[in-house]
Design an enzyme around this catalytic site. Structure first.
Site, mmCIF file in Angstrom:
data_model
loop_
_atom_site.group_PDB
_atom_site.id
_atom_site.type_symbol
_atom_site.label_atom_id
_atom_site.label_comp_id
_atom_site.label_asym_id
_atom_site.label_seq_id
_atom_site.Cartn_x
_atom_site.Cartn_y
_atom_site.Cartn_z
ATOM 1 N N ASP A 155 16.247 -5.532 1.304
ATOM 2 C CA ASP A 155 16.028 -4.402 2.305
ATOM 3 C C ASP A 155 14.606 -3.988 2.399
ATOM 4 O O ASP A 155 13.765 -4.465 1.598
ATOM 5 C CB ASP A 155 16.983 -3.129 1.828
ATOM 6 C CG ASP A 155 17.309 -2.239 2.904
ATOM 7 O OD1 ASP A 155 18.370 -2.068 3.432
ATOM 8 O OD2 ASP A 155 16.349 -1.579 3.410
ATOM 9 N N ASP A 160 11.018 -7.164 5.286
ATOM 10 C CA ASP A 160 11.018 -6.572 6.326
ATOM 11 C C ASP A 160 11.682 -7.926 7.472
ATOM 12 O O ASP A 160 10.968 -8.708 7.668
ATOM 13 C CB ASP A 160 9.815 -6.133 7.098
ATOM 14 C CG ASP A 160 9.853 -5.715 8.667
ATOM 15 O OD1 ASP A 160 10.865 -5.749 9.062
ATOM 16 O OD2 ASP A 160 8.769 -5.058 9.066
ATOM 17 N N VAL A 161 12.864 -7.794 7.884
ATOM 18 C CA VAL A 161 13.516 -9.046 8.627
ATOM 19 C C VAL A 161 12.703 -9.468 9.788
ATOM 20 O O VAL A 161 12.940 -10.305 10.527
ATOM 21 C CB VAL A 161 14.928 -8.481 8.940
ATOM 22 C CG1 VAL A 161 15.797 -8.511 7.861
ATOM 23 C CG2 VAL A 161 15.050 -7.621 10.043
ATOM 24 N N TYR A 211 19.861 -1.024 22.292
ATOM 25 C CA TYR A 211 20.727 -1.359 21.070
ATOM 26 C C TYR A 211 21.644 -2.183 21.701
ATOM 27 O O TYR A 211 22.080 -3.339 21.006
ATOM 28 C CB TYR A 211 21.407 -0.115 20.442
ATOM 29 C CG TYR A 211 22.265 -0.384 19.200
ATOM 30 C CD1 TYR A 211 21.760 -0.783 17.988
ATOM 31 C CD2 TYR A 211 23.543 -0.188 19.568
ATOM 32 C CE1 TYR A 211 22.431 -0.898 16.822
ATOM 33 C CE2 TYR A 211 24.468 -0.312 18.333
ATOM 34 C CZ TYR A 211 23.753 -0.717 17.125
ATOM 35 O OH TYR A 211 24.572 -1.122 16.028
HETATM 36 N N1 LIG Z 1 27.171 2.462 11.658
HETATM 37 C C1 LIG Z 1 27.589 2.085 12.762
HETATM 38 O O1 LIG Z 1 28.329 2.637 13.384
HETATM 39 C C2 LIG Z 1 27.273 0.507 13.055
HETATM 40 C C3 LIG Z 1 28.303 0.161 14.263
HETATM 41 C C4 LIG Z 1 27.885 -1.166 14.611
HETATM 42 C C5 LIG Z 1 27.075 -1.989 14.035
HETATM 43 N N2 LIG Z 1 26.343 -1.649 13.029
HETATM 44 C C6 LIG Z 1 25.184 -2.323 12.470
HETATM 45 O O2 LIG Z 1 25.481 -2.458 11.172
HETATM 46 C C7 LIG Z 1 24.367 -2.737 10.475
HETATM 47 C C8 LIG Z 1 24.012 -1.877 9.192
HETATM 48 O O3 LIG Z 1 23.886 -0.727 9.728
HETATM 49 P P1 LIG Z 1 24.188 0.517 8.720
HETATM 50 O O4 LIG Z 1 25.292 1.331 9.847
HETATM 51 O O5 LIG Z 1 24.947 0.294 7.521
HETATM 52 O O6 LIG Z 1 23.012 1.559 8.902
HETATM 53 P P2 LIG Z 1 22.114 1.883 7.663
HETATM 54 O O7 LIG Z 1 20.867 2.595 8.313
HETATM 55 O O8 LIG Z 1 22.859 2.601 6.533
HETATM 56 O O9 LIG Z 1 21.593 0.393 7.057
HETATM 57 C C9 LIG Z 1 20.797 -0.243 7.712
HETATM 58 C C10 LIG Z 1 19.832 -0.984 6.538
HETATM 59 O O10 LIG Z 1 18.867 -1.786 7.343
HETATM 60 C C11 LIG Z 1 17.728 -1.467 6.744
HETATM 61 N N3 LIG Z 1 16.490 -1.845 7.538
HETATM 62 C C12 LIG Z 1 15.920 -1.270 8.779
HETATM 63 N N4 LIG Z 1 15.046 -2.022 9.341
HETATM 64 C C13 LIG Z 1 14.810 -2.914 8.590
HETATM 65 C C14 LIG Z 1 13.891 -4.162 8.695
HETATM 66 N N5 LIG Z 1 13.009 -4.183 9.588
HETATM 67 N N6 LIG Z 1 14.050 -5.019 7.722
HETATM 68 C C15 LIG Z 1 15.079 -4.936 6.538
HETATM 69 N N7 LIG Z 1 15.714 -4.004 6.532
HETATM 70 C C16 LIG Z 1 15.759 -2.954 7.488
HETATM 71 C C17 LIG Z 1 17.427 -0.222 6.607
HETATM 72 O O11 LIG Z 1 16.496 0.423 5.423
HETATM 73 C C18 LIG Z 1 19.027 0.189 6.099
HETATM 74 O O12 LIG Z 1 19.168 0.025 4.543
HETATM 75 C C19 LIG Z 1 23.086 -2.614 11.444
HETATM 76 O O13 LIG Z 1 22.777 -4.249 11.941
HETATM 77 C C20 LIG Z 1 23.755 -1.804 12.569
HETATM 78 O O14 LIG Z 1 23.205 -2.156 13.764
HETATM 79 C C21 LIG Z 1 26.255 -0.179 12.673
#
Ligand SMILES: NC(=O)c1ccc[n+]([C@@H]2O[C@H](COP(=O)([O-])OP(=O)(O)OC[C@H]3O[C@@H](n4cnc5c(N)ncnc54)[C@H](O)[C@@H]3O)[C@@H](O)[C@H]2O)c1
Length: 248
Positions: free
Chosen positions: A37, A63-64, A156
């Site tokens: 992460d 950082d991805v 998004y």
């Molecule tokens: N929460 C929702 O409703 C939802 C719905 C559809 C898709 N998603 C997708 O699910 C995935 C996980 O999201 P989540 O809801 O668990 O959110 P979250 O914010 O809890 O988790 C996202 C994680 O990605 C990390 N991150 C952010 N930028 C980064 C970077 N540049 N490099 C490495 N890590 C990075 C953050 O630190 C965080 O820990 C994401 O791809 C999000 O788009 C979420």
């Protein structure tokens, strides 16, 4: 003969979904994890929440949006555990709330760098190890927002549509290398991603899900399936797990 272990790397493992998937896969047999992460405290919290199953766990801050950092995560899997069987490319960010004409180039670039290039970097790094193995499963986290329109979230939606298409093209390109590539399209579930949205916006989102707002644990079955051998004939799929959001 001993059954080989399975090595899984997860990006965005500090978030709600990444942590839930890590807990699920850690509890499955013979699995070692490489968790990554951008946020150290989030990553530490995920490691603390893992079930104690005796599997190996390695962590790497990355950082991805930077290929070299993602490549380091994959290299760590090989260094610590000897191979990489599964990559879950899950890190992602929500774009700023705004209509298209109000969003600056920087906002589009941030969303594309993290959501799209982050997934590209994961694929590039993983196939470097999986092609010589002639085996591997890559699972990208897209979103139902890549399939349906969400007003005021164009970057998004566009980036998640790109992730779906990326999974399909990669599935075709790497099938002959023994590598499967799929993506999961979650509906909305509780996580930090919605932290900046006003409560009425969250309520409106929940209202549009026939089964209500989800939780990260509602999604782990899809990742478990796509990561494992049960999905051995599944590639290029965009698996919708959305509480019925896209059904109407
Ligand atoms: N929460 C929702 O409703 C939802 C719905 C559809 C898709 N998603 C997708 O699910 C995935 C996980 O999201 P989540 O809801 O668990 O959110 P979250 O914010 O809890 O988790 C996202 C994680 O990605 C990390 N991150 C952010 N930028 C980064 C970077 N540049 N490099 C490495 N890590 C990075 C953050 O630190 C965080 O820990 C994401 O791809 C999000 O788009 C979420």
């Amino acid at each position: 003969m001993t059954t080989p272990r399975r090595v899984v790397a997860i990006t965005g493992a500090g978030g709600a979904l990444g942590a839930a998937v890590a807990r699920q896969l850690a509890a499955e047999p013979r699995t070692d994890l490489v968790l990554s992460d951008i946020s150290a405290p989030s990553l530490d919290a995920t490691v603390e929440g893992l079930p104690d199953t005796g599997g190996g766990v390695a962590t790497e801050l990355a950082d991805v949006s930077d290929f070299a950092q993602v490549d380091t995560v994959v290299a760590l899997a090989v260094e610590r555990f000897g191979r990489l069987d599964v990559l879950i490319s899950n890190a992602g960010v929500l774009s700023a709330n705004g209509r298209i004409h109000n969003l600056a180039d920087e906002e589009w670039e941030r969303a594309f760098r993290i959501n799209v290039l982050g997934a590209v970097h994961g694929i590039r790094a993983a196939v470097g190890v999986m092609r010589p193995q002639h085996a591997g499963s890559i699972v990208l986290t897209a979103s139902v927002s890549g399939l349906t329109a969400w007003s005021h979230a164009a970057p998004y939606c566009a980036t998640k549509a790109a992730v779906i298409q990326l999974a399909k093209v990669a599935a075709v390109e790497y099938a002959r290398d023994g590598i499967r590539v799929n993506c999961v399209c979650p509906g909305s579930f509780r996580s930090a991603i919605h932290a900046d949205l006003p409560q009425e916006a969250v309520d409106a989102i929940a209202e549009r899900h026939p089964l209500g707002l989800g939780s990260a644990d509602d999604l782990v079955g899809a990742y478990s399936y796509l990561a494992g051998d049960a999905s051995r004939w599944t590639t290029g799929s965009a698996m919708v797990v959305d509480g019925g959001y896209s059904a109407p």
